[in-house]
Design a protein around this motif. Structure first.
Motif, PDB file in Angstrom:
ATOM      1  N   MET A   6       0.829  -1.201   0.000  1.00 24.00           N
ATOM      2  CA  MET A   6       0.000   0.000   0.000  1.00 24.00           C
ATOM      3  C   MET A   6       0.866   1.255   0.000  1.00 24.00           C
ATOM      4  O   MET A   6       0.654   2.178  -0.799  1.00 24.00           O
ATOM      5  CB  MET A   6      -0.922  -0.002   1.225  1.00 24.00           C
ATOM      6  CG  MET A   6      -1.810   1.230   1.344  1.00 24.00           C
ATOM      7  SD  MET A   6      -2.929   1.115   2.769  1.00 24.00           S
ATOM      8  CE  MET A   6      -1.744   1.157   4.122  1.00 24.00           C
ATOM      9  N   LEU A   7       1.858   1.296   0.875  1.00 29.88           N
ATOM     10  CA  LEU A   7       2.745   2.459   0.929  1.00 29.88           C
ATOM     11  C   LEU A   7       3.554   2.607  -0.355  1.00 29.88           C
ATOM     12  O   LEU A   7       3.721   3.714  -0.886  1.00 29.88           O
ATOM     13  CB  LEU A   7       3.685   2.321   2.127  1.00 29.88           C
ATOM     14  CG  LEU A   7       3.030   2.390   3.507  1.00 29.88           C
ATOM     15  CD1 LEU A   7       3.996   1.921   4.588  1.00 29.88           C
ATOM     16  CD2 LEU A   7       2.548   3.810   3.803  1.00 29.88           C
ATOM     17  N   THR A   8       4.032   1.478  -0.865  1.00 28.50           N
ATOM     18  CA  THR A   8       4.814   1.530  -2.093  1.00 28.50           C
ATOM     19  C   THR A   8       3.970   1.958  -3.280  1.00 28.50           C
ATOM     20  O   THR A   8       4.441   2.668  -4.175  1.00 28.50           O
ATOM     21  CB  THR A   8       5.451   0.153  -2.368  1.00 28.50           C
ATOM     22  OG1 THR A   8       6.221  -0.249  -1.228  1.00 28.50           O
ATOM     23  CG2 THR A   8       6.353   0.197  -3.579  1.00 28.50           C
ATOM     24  N   ASP A   9       2.700   1.544  -3.300  1.00 25.04           N
ATOM     25  CA  ASP A   9       1.838   1.935  -4.413  1.00 25.04           C
ATOM     26  C   ASP A   9       1.433   3.399  -4.332  1.00 25.04           C
ATOM     27  O   ASP A   9       1.201   4.028  -5.372  1.00 25.04           O
ATOM     28  CB  ASP A   9       0.605   1.039  -4.468  1.00 25.04           C
ATOM     29  CG  ASP A   9       0.780  -0.065  -5.488  1.00 25.04           C
ATOM     30  OD1 ASP A   9       1.952  -0.432  -5.743  1.00 25.04           O
ATOM     31  OD2 ASP A   9      -0.219  -0.554  -6.029  1.00 25.04           O
ATOM     32  N   VAL A  10       1.311   3.948  -3.129  1.00 28.64           N
ATOM     33  CA  VAL A  10       1.125   5.401  -3.042  1.00 28.64           C
ATOM     34  C   VAL A  10       2.292   6.086  -3.729  1.00 28.64           C
ATOM     35  O   VAL A  10       2.133   7.052  -4.498  1.00 28.64           O
ATOM     36  CB  VAL A  10       1.012   5.865  -1.572  1.00 28.64           C
ATOM     37  CG1 VAL A  10       1.048   7.393  -1.504  1.00 28.64           C
ATOM     38  CG2 VAL A  10      -0.269   5.352  -0.945  1.00 28.64           C
ATOM     39  N   SER A  11       3.493   5.561  -3.480  1.00 27.74           N
ATOM     40  CA  SER A  11       4.697   6.124  -4.079  1.00 27.74           C
ATOM     41  C   SER A  11       4.700   5.981  -5.602  1.00 27.74           C
ATOM     42  O   SER A  11       4.886   6.959  -6.331  1.00 27.74           O
ATOM     43  CB  SER A  11       5.931   5.436  -3.484  1.00 27.74           C
ATOM     44  OG  SER A  11       7.111   5.822  -4.141  1.00 27.74           O
ATOM     45  N   SER A  12       4.483   4.760  -6.082  1.00 29.31           N
ATOM     46  CA  SER A  12       4.620   4.512  -7.522  1.00 29.31           C
ATOM     47  C   SER A  12       3.448   5.058  -8.330  1.00 29.31           C
ATOM     48  O   SER A  12       3.632   5.639  -9.404  1.00 29.31           O
ATOM     49  CB  SER A  12       4.784   3.020  -7.783  1.00 29.31           C
ATOM     50  OG  SER A  12       3.659   2.300  -7.342  1.00 29.31           O
ATOM     51  N   GLU A  13       2.221   4.910  -7.813  1.00 30.30           N
ATOM     52  CA  GLU A  13       1.058   5.321  -8.597  1.00 30.30           C
ATOM     53  C   GLU A  13       0.853   6.825  -8.614  1.00 30.30           C
ATOM     54  O   GLU A  13       0.237   7.361  -9.542  1.00 30.30           O
ATOM     55  CB  GLU A  13      -0.195   4.629  -8.069  1.00 30.30           C
ATOM     56  CG  GLU A  13      -0.182   3.111  -8.232  1.00 30.30           C
ATOM     57  CD  GLU A  13      -0.018   2.682  -9.672  1.00 30.30           C
ATOM     58  OE1 GLU A  13      -0.605   3.338 -10.569  1.00 30.30           O
ATOM     59  OE2 GLU A  13       0.706   1.703  -9.926  1.00 30.30           O
ATOM     60  N   SER A  14       1.360   7.534  -7.607  1.00 26.47           N
ATOM     61  CA  SER A  14       1.298   8.998  -7.681  1.00 26.47           C
ATOM     62  C   SER A  14       2.132   9.500  -8.845  1.00 26.47           C
ATOM     63  O   SER A  14       1.781  10.500  -9.486  1.00 26.47           O
ATOM     64  CB  SER A  14       1.793   9.617  -6.366  1.00 26.47           C
ATOM     65  OG  SER A  14       3.138   9.257  -6.113  1.00 26.47           O
ATOM     66  N   VAL A  15       3.215   8.791  -9.150  1.00 24.90           N
ATOM     67  CA  VAL A  15       4.045   9.155 -10.313  1.00 24.90           C
ATOM     68  C   VAL A  15       3.393   8.666 -11.602  1.00 24.90           C
ATOM     69  O   VAL A  15       3.315   9.407 -12.591  1.00 24.90           O
ATOM     70  CB  VAL A  15       5.461   8.566 -10.155  1.00 24.90           C
ATOM     71  CG1 VAL A  15       6.270   8.784 -11.427  1.00 24.90           C
ATOM     72  CG2 VAL A  15       6.165   9.207  -8.968  1.00 24.90           C
TER      73      VAL A  15
END
Length: 430
Positions: free
Chosen positions: A44-53
């Protein structure tokens, strides 16, 4: 926790619903492992990072940097396929050392470092290198992470456990674009701010994995490593693809992946048709991922009961409907929302279900390798699809290109059904 393949799948045919009598496997109450919960938080935390980009990348490339649709197709192809170069190797390394967490941590760490590069990259080649680094990190971590999920899950609820993980994963996948949307609403050209926030979430995700996820083993201490009798350095064994059903699964997944257009292209088709303001663009990612997280657990549960292959094929039928609706001349809010619902349903019916199906068909001592093989095939085929669709867009226009791909997908869905039906009649690997 060590699971034999016979424990995981009970030797059952996937295309037929499992037993439902008093001794049926689905009578066991569902219990969520804390390992899967923490892995979901990390994702979840990693996808906040990747999907915001990812949510701003199509606009950043074609609008802010002024690159062409072909250039975006190449970058999206890298985004889809760069991870393929390491997926099998990472899965093999995980099986070899019997410690998936260590391999997964290396992958998450590499993606975190790539976020730093986004702060400085501004040209096509620099962006290509950063995107490739991030996706290679994803390729390293995915198979070991899914192996951790498999050995932590109840065998009779395997797809449902993957659905829970994907649900948590997609809370982040929905939150990332939403975060990017608010940043761009406050700062119309605030791409750099999005990149800084992305890095912060990546750092937190790596910390949670390192500190809170236990280092589970996927083979007994002291047991021989996979292929150890062949000597060191022999690497991936191609005979793994001859396991009953697994080879056919890879063929079907590869065929369908060749006809799976990247989300960014679908959203650009919708934006081209409706001409809505660019600051609303990230919300398209939010909509898709909200549907994904809502449907991930129900469709995982359905896959355990009805058959994983059936749900997997049905997901691609939803994708076909999304293509045709996006290419239709009728615009407006209703058709756009319907496209997002269909796209989210596609991911909910295929992402975790494919992992569960591949793990069911792979011997336990080669679990991460088999998962890596399935993920590699999908990544390579989707990379090819993104580059090819960029060329089709340039030659035919967005709507016609979407109709062409949809027509081929209709044929691919029928062909894949027969491919899977023939392979999964066999007894899964034990």
């Amino acid at each position: 926790m060590y699971l034999s393949m016979s424990d995981r799948n009970g030797g059952k045919k996937d295309l037929a619903p499992p037993a439902t009598g008093p001794a049926g496997p689905l009578q066991t109450p569902f219990r969520l492992s804390p390992v899967i919960l923490w892995l979901g938080v990390v994702s979840m935390l990693t996808d906040v990072s990747s999907e915001s980009v990812s949510a701003i990348l199509p606009l950043y490339i074609t609008g802010f940097l002024g690159l062409s649709a072909i250039a975006f197709g190449i970058l999206d192809g890298i985004n889809q396929g760069a991870s393929a170069v390491v997926r099998i190797a990472a899965g093999y390394a995980s099986d070899r050392i019997g410690s998936p967490k260590r391999v997964a941590l290396a992958g998450y760490g590499l993606s975190m470092v790539a976020r730093i590069g986004l702060l400085f990259a501004s040209g096509f080649w620099a962006l290509s290198a950063v995107v490739a680094g991030d996706r290679i990190g994803k390729g390293i971590r995915t198979a070991p992470r899914d192996a951790l999920i498999t050995v932590s899950a109840q065998p009779e609820h395997l797809a449902r456990h993957f659905g829970v993980h994907r649900m948590l994963d997609n809370i982040g996948a929905a939150g990332g674009p939403l975060l990017a949307f608010f940043i761009l609403m406050l700062m119309p050209n605030g791409y750099g701010t999005v990149f800084v926030v992305s890095l912060a979430f990546a750092i937190i995700g790596v910390a949670v994995l390192a500190l809170l996820v236990p280092n589970l083993k996927t083979r007994q201490p002291g047991s021989a490593a996979p292929d150890s009798k062949t000597g060191p350095g022999r690497g991936f064994r191609w005979r793994l693809l001859r396991e009953p059903g697994l080879g056919r699964l890879l063929v079907a997944a590869g065929l369908l992946g060749l006809l799976t257009v990247g989300d960014g292209f679908i959203y650009l088709v919708l934006q081209d048709r409706d001409s809505f303001a660019v600051q609303w663009f990230p919300l398209l990612y939010v909509g898709t991922n909200v549907v994904f997280l809502i449907l991930a657990v129900p469709l995982g549960r359905l896959a355990d009961r009805w058959g994983k292959a059936r749900v997997f094929i049905a997901g691609h039928v939803a994708l076909l409907a999304c293509y045709l609706l996006a290419a239709a001349p009728v615009g407006g809010l209703g058709p756009t929302v319907a496209c997002l619902v269909l796209l989210g349903a596609f991911y909910a019916a295929t992402d975790g279900v494919l992992a569960a199906l591949a793990s069911q068909l792979t011997p336990p001592d080669k679990l991460a390798t088999g998962l890596g093989a399935a993920q590699t095939v999908v990544a390579l085929s989707r990379m090819t699809a993104s580059v090819g669709f960029g060329v089709l867009w340039f030659a035919l226009g967005p709507s016609v290109a979407m109709v062409v791909v949809g027509s081929f997908l209709a044929v691919g869905v029928v062909a894949s059904w027969f491919i899977l039906r023939g392979g999964l009649r066999q007894r899964p690997a034990a």
